[in-house]
Enzyme design. Structure first.
Site, PDB file in Angstrom:
ATOM      1  N   HIS A   1     -14.081   7.022 -33.473  1.00  0.00           N
ATOM      2  CA  HIS A   1     -13.950   7.542 -32.111  1.00  0.00           C
ATOM      3  C   HIS A   1     -13.049   6.640 -31.287  1.00  0.00           C
ATOM      4  CE1 HIS A   1     -15.426   8.922 -28.049  1.00  0.00           C
ATOM      5  NE2 HIS A   1     -15.374  10.086 -28.681  1.00  0.00           N
ATOM      6  N   CYS A   2     -13.185   5.338 -31.476  1.00  0.00           N
ATOM      7  CA  CYS A   2     -12.388   4.371 -30.716  1.00  0.00           C
ATOM      8  C   CYS A   2     -10.891   4.504 -31.002  1.00  0.00           C
ATOM      9  CB  CYS A   2     -12.826   2.954 -31.048  1.00  0.00           C
ATOM     10  SG  CYS A   2     -14.541   2.567 -30.678  1.00  0.00           S
TER      11      CYS A   2
ATOM     12  N   ASP B   1      -9.706   3.822 -25.257  1.00  0.00           N
ATOM     13  CA  ASP B   1     -10.056   2.937 -24.156  1.00  0.00           C
ATOM     14  C   ASP B   1      -9.169   3.117 -22.938  1.00  0.00           C
ATOM     15  OD1 ASP B   1     -11.719   1.967 -26.121  1.00  0.00           O
ATOM     16  OD2 ASP B   1     -10.700   0.031 -26.321  1.00  0.00           O
TER      17      ASP B   1
ATOM     18  N   ASP C   1     -19.634   4.880 -26.920  1.00  0.00           N
ATOM     19  CA  ASP C   1     -19.547   5.761 -28.082  1.00  0.00           C
ATOM     20  C   ASP C   1     -20.183   5.217 -29.355  1.00  0.00           C
ATOM     21  OD1 ASP C   1     -17.511   3.894 -28.089  1.00  0.00           O
ATOM     22  OD2 ASP C   1     -15.883   5.324 -28.378  1.00  0.00           O
TER      23      ASP C   1
ATOM     24  N   GLU D   1     -16.538  16.922 -26.548  1.00  0.00           N
ATOM     25  CA  GLU D   1     -16.336  16.038 -27.691  1.00  0.00           C
ATOM     26  C   GLU D   1     -16.404  16.759 -29.044  1.00  0.00           C
ATOM     27  OE1 GLU D   1     -15.804  12.687 -27.179  1.00  0.00           O
ATOM     28  OE2 GLU D   1     -16.040  12.878 -25.004  1.00  0.00           O
TER      29      GLU D   1
ATOM     30  N   HIS E   1     -18.405   0.115 -23.553  1.00  0.00           N
ATOM     31  CA  HIS E   1     -18.193   1.446 -24.113  1.00  0.00           C
ATOM     32  C   HIS E   1     -19.496   2.113 -24.562  1.00  0.00           C
ATOM     33  CE1 HIS E   1     -13.960  -0.328 -25.026  1.00  0.00           C
ATOM     34  NE2 HIS E   1     -14.189  -0.193 -23.723  1.00  0.00           N
TER      35      HIS E   1
ATOM     36  N   ASP F   1     -13.046   1.339 -18.416  1.00  0.00           N
ATOM     37  CA  ASP F   1     -12.339   1.785 -19.608  1.00  0.00           C
ATOM     38  C   ASP F   1     -12.670   3.245 -19.860  1.00  0.00           C
ATOM     39  OD1 ASP F   1     -11.571  -0.846 -19.798  1.00  0.00           O
ATOM     40  OD2 ASP F   1     -12.680  -1.278 -21.644  1.00  0.00           O
TER      41      ASP F   1
ATOM     42  N   ASN G   1     -20.045   5.325 -34.730  1.00  0.00           N
ATOM     43  CA  ASN G   1     -18.881   5.673 -33.922  1.00  0.00           C
ATOM     44  C   ASN G   1     -18.087   6.751 -34.673  1.00  0.00           C
ATOM     45  OD1 ASN G   1     -15.807   4.935 -33.084  1.00  0.00           O
ATOM     46  ND2 ASN G   1     -17.217   4.385 -31.433  1.00  0.00           N
TER      47      ASN G   1
END
Length: 346
Positions: free
Chosen positions: A330-331, A107, A228, A9, A226, A178, A285
């Site tokens: 991040h999403c 996702d 994150d 990441e 999720h 996801d 996030n």
């Protein structure tokens, strides 16, 4: 050489997909949507289905364009999904619905090494969402990337049980998860078992990735969707943690030796509608651009100060309606290529 090449990441970012807000909507009511996202409404007919408000669309479009420009200015290659008609009907022999959005590529697609995986998402409205990325996937495949699609789940009513406790409402009937349930730490892969990822999902992912990786199922960490906004790796050996969700009992074992930054209380950035799609923790996030540089919300001064104290610089940006839409930096991003190689960080 494969255009897809990402092992963690935090390595320096070279190519990224940024989502789109065009045509975004809340899908029609269904057992899936009610169980996973709107159980607190108490009744399925209270789900606020329909297009997102025009103001939200316009401001988010502007915010996403600003993010794309900021990344481009840093030399990052930015790609975008194709527009799709989310009002169109999506149907199988078991159910029918309409679409959702292409706002969160994080996702729907999972990149690990030179592999990109279409994940078996838990909401019916997102069943065909990978089509928005088809041209990109073909380009990545032609460059030498490995392109896989997880088995499509049937997503019949019996996989959802709204009467169960949060975190146990997605039953283990078939693999379903996801991609945002997953974080990459080199050879260690974190997999959140929750209402957006079941046990068979992590077993499928482990069997697919093989012996080069260890997929760690994390249970009783965060019940909803999720991971994150719960765990954010910043660089090797340093991780940002949500103090309301992570503790000594549920801390992933492979992270126990890492230095920990506990996220401070975050500013409430507000929301549009009856209730937000996510909590104030969406403020943590972050998108890591390279070790010691992240994209963070410019409305979170205490978080920015905390990161800077740990040697992490911030590129301030804004997604005005992150709480309304259920996603921040991040999403809305999917890292496709980062410099670096596969390593073990334990």
């Amino acid at each position: 050489m494969s255009l897809v090449d990402v092992h963690n990441e935090w390595d320096p970012l070279e190519e990224v997909i940024i989502g789109s807000i065009e045509g975004a909507r809340v899908p029609v009511p269904g057992t899936d949507l009610f169980t996973i996202d709107y159980a607190d409404f108490g009744s399925m007919d209270r789900i606020p289905s329909g297009p997102v408000p025009q103001q939200v669309l316009e401001q988010t479009r502007e915010d996403l364009e600003g993010l794309c420009q900021a990344l481009t200015n840093l030399g990052v290659t930015v790609r975008r999904p194709q527009d799709t008609d989310h009002a169109a009907t999506v149907a199988t022999p078991d159910w029918q619905t309409d679409g959702h959005y292409n706002y969160c590529p994080r996702d729907v697609l999972l990149t690990i090494g030179n592999t990109v995986i279409e994940t078996p998402m838990v909401l019916r409205s997102r069943f065909l969402e990978p089509f928005a990325y088809k041209n990109l996937l073909l380009e990545y495949f032609d460059s030498g990337a490995r392109w896989l699609s997880a088995p499509k789940p049937r997503l019949t009513d019996d996989i959802y049980d709204v009467t169960r406790e949060p975190g146990h409402r997605l039953l283990d009937i078939e693999p379903a998860f996801d991609a945002a349930n997953i974080l990459r730490f080199g050879t260690d892969i974190l997999y959140l078992v929750s209402d957006s990822g079941n046990e068979r999902g992590w077993k499928w992912l482990q069997s697919t990735l093989g012996d080069a990786y260890t997929v760690h199922p994390c249970r009783d960490l965060y019940a909803s969707t999720h991971v994150d906004s719960t765990i954010v790796p910043l660089r090797p050996g340093l991780v940002l943690l949500n103090p309301e969700r992570v503790n000594d009992t549920n801390m992933p074992d492979f992270l126990r030796g890492w230095d920990k930054v506990w996220c401070p209380e975050l500013e409430d950035i507000g929301f549009v509608g009856e209730r937000p799609y996510c909590s104030t923790w969406i403020g943590m996030n972050l998108l890591v651009l390279k070790p010691n540089l992240v994209v963070a919300d410019d409305r979170q001064p205490e978080l920015i100060r905390t990161l800077e104290k740990h040697g992490v610089d911030v590129l301030p940006q804004r997604l005005t309606h992150a709480r309304s839409l259920g996603g921040s930096f991040h999403c809305v991003s999917l890292d496709v290529r980062r410099t670096g190689t596969l390593e073990t960080y334990r």
